[in-house]
Design a protein around this motif. Structure first.
Motif, PDB file in Angstrom:
ATOM      1  N   VAL A  44     -61.830  88.888  77.132  1.00 31.84           N
ATOM      2  CA  VAL A  44     -61.248  88.790  75.789  1.00 31.84           C
ATOM      3  C   VAL A  44     -61.403  90.137  75.095  1.00 31.84           C
ATOM      4  N   TYR A  45     -60.336  90.597  74.461  1.00 31.62           N
ATOM      5  CA  TYR A  45     -60.472  91.774  73.604  1.00 31.62           C
ATOM      6  C   TYR A  45     -59.482  91.701  72.456  1.00 31.62           C
ATOM      7  N   VAL A  46     -59.746  92.488  71.413  1.00 35.98           N
ATOM      8  CA  VAL A  46     -58.922  92.482  70.208  1.00 35.98           C
ATOM      9  C   VAL A  46     -58.384  93.885  69.969  1.00 35.98           C
ATOM     10  N   ILE A  47     -57.067  93.975  69.718  1.00 37.25           N
ATOM     11  CA  ILE A  47     -56.407  95.241  69.391  1.00 37.25           C
ATOM     12  C   ILE A  47     -56.152  95.297  67.890  1.00 37.25           C
ATOM     13  N   ALA A  53     -56.882 100.963  68.077  1.00 40.34           N
ATOM     14  CA  ALA A  53     -58.175 100.913  68.751  1.00 40.34           C
ATOM     15  C   ALA A  53     -58.496  99.482  69.142  1.00 40.34           C
ATOM     16  N   PHE A  54     -59.475  99.333  70.024  1.00 42.76           N
ATOM     17  CA  PHE A  54     -59.999  98.022  70.359  1.00 42.76           C
ATOM     18  C   PHE A  54     -61.089  97.681  69.357  1.00 42.76           C
ATOM     19  N   VAL A  72     -65.431 100.961  76.959  1.00 41.84           N
ATOM     20  CA  VAL A  72     -64.014 100.591  76.852  1.00 41.84           C
ATOM     21  C   VAL A  72     -63.548 100.688  75.404  1.00 41.84           C
ATOM     22  N   MET A  73     -64.374 100.232  74.474  1.00 43.64           N
ATOM     23  CA  MET A  73     -64.021 100.325  73.054  1.00 43.64           C
ATOM     24  C   MET A  73     -63.874 101.784  72.621  1.00 43.64           C
TER      25      MET A  73
END
Length: 253
Positions: A44-47, A53-54, A72-73
């Protein structure tokens, strides 16, 4: 890390500075995202499209490609350029262009009900290439109804090749598939399974064999095999694993 190449090639959804009063309703929303990430096997990730950016990256290793979530961020969109093959980067550019053109033409608040899914390769630090399925749905819209933040879910793809681009609307059987030859969205409907076919899939998901399923539903093993063939044909897959993945991803079971 903000990068002009990244923001130009991988999104046409460019936002200006978001007014402070629009930020007020977002307090602590990431806690809910983190809770969801703890409960799912998927990455799971948020843009954040304002900062390109993440805003959050979960600990699931599939999307991390050997990095830590913090690394990664810090990479932000540059992560894609480091870990996606060149051909698939070109594909992501096409998906971005076509996807945001589709999104732009949707009515106002209705935009929040749509999600897009597609497949592309990730390259891990050890050289391993993995075909992943990537789903994206809006979390927040701006006052102008542009996508401000989006949540993304990453899992192993059940397909053999990248692409397979579809847009779904919540609560609807309608879906739109992108024809990569002419960059056109073509509307169709999700395939439908009979109650018995869904039952067979449920029993397979529980780990039962063909003979055990036959005994459970009081039919012969050959009849179960017939149901499986029907499922494969309807879902356009070749194995029960692919069928289960398709059915789960498309909320059919």
């Amino acid at each position: 890390m903000k990068n002009n190449r990244s923001s130009t090639l991988l999104t046409k959804n460019h936002l200006g500075k978001i007014p402070d009063d629009e930020r007020l309703h977002q307090n602590d929303y990431l806690e809910a995202v983190k809770a969801f990430a703890r409960l799912t096997y998927e990455s799971v990730y948020v843009i954040n499209y304002e900062t390109m950016a993440f805003e959050y990256v979960s600990e699931n290793p599939l999307f991390l490609c050997g990095y830590s979530p913090a690394e990664v961020m810090a990479l932000g969109y540059e992560f894609y350029f480091k870990n996606v093959p060149e051909d698939d980067l070109t594909l992501l550019h096409v998906i971005n262009e076509a996807g945001f053109d589709f999104f732009k033409n949707l009515p106002g608040e209705e935009k929040i009900q749509y999600s897009i899914t597609y497949d592309f390769h990730l390259l891990h630090r050890d050289g391993k290439k993995v075909l992943i399925n990537h789903k994206l749905t809006p979390l927040f819209l701006t006052r102008e109804k542009k996508m401000w933040k989006a949540m993304c879910i990453v899992s192993i793809s059940h397909h053999k090749t990248p692409g397979n681009i579809c847009i779904h609307k919540q609560g609807s059987d309608a879906l739109w598939k992108l024809d990569l030859k002419d960059k056109t969205w073509r509307k169709s409907e999700k395939p439908k399974l009979t109650k018995r076919e869904i039952e067979v899939l449920h029993l397979h998901a529980q780990g039962l064999s063909i003979h055990e399923i036959a005994e459970k539903v009081s039919v012969t093993p050959d009849t179960v095999k017939y149901y499986r063939r029907q499922i494969f044909d309807r879902l356009n897959v070749g194995t029960i694993v692919e069928a289960l993945s398709y059915a789960v991803n498309n909320k059919m079971i």
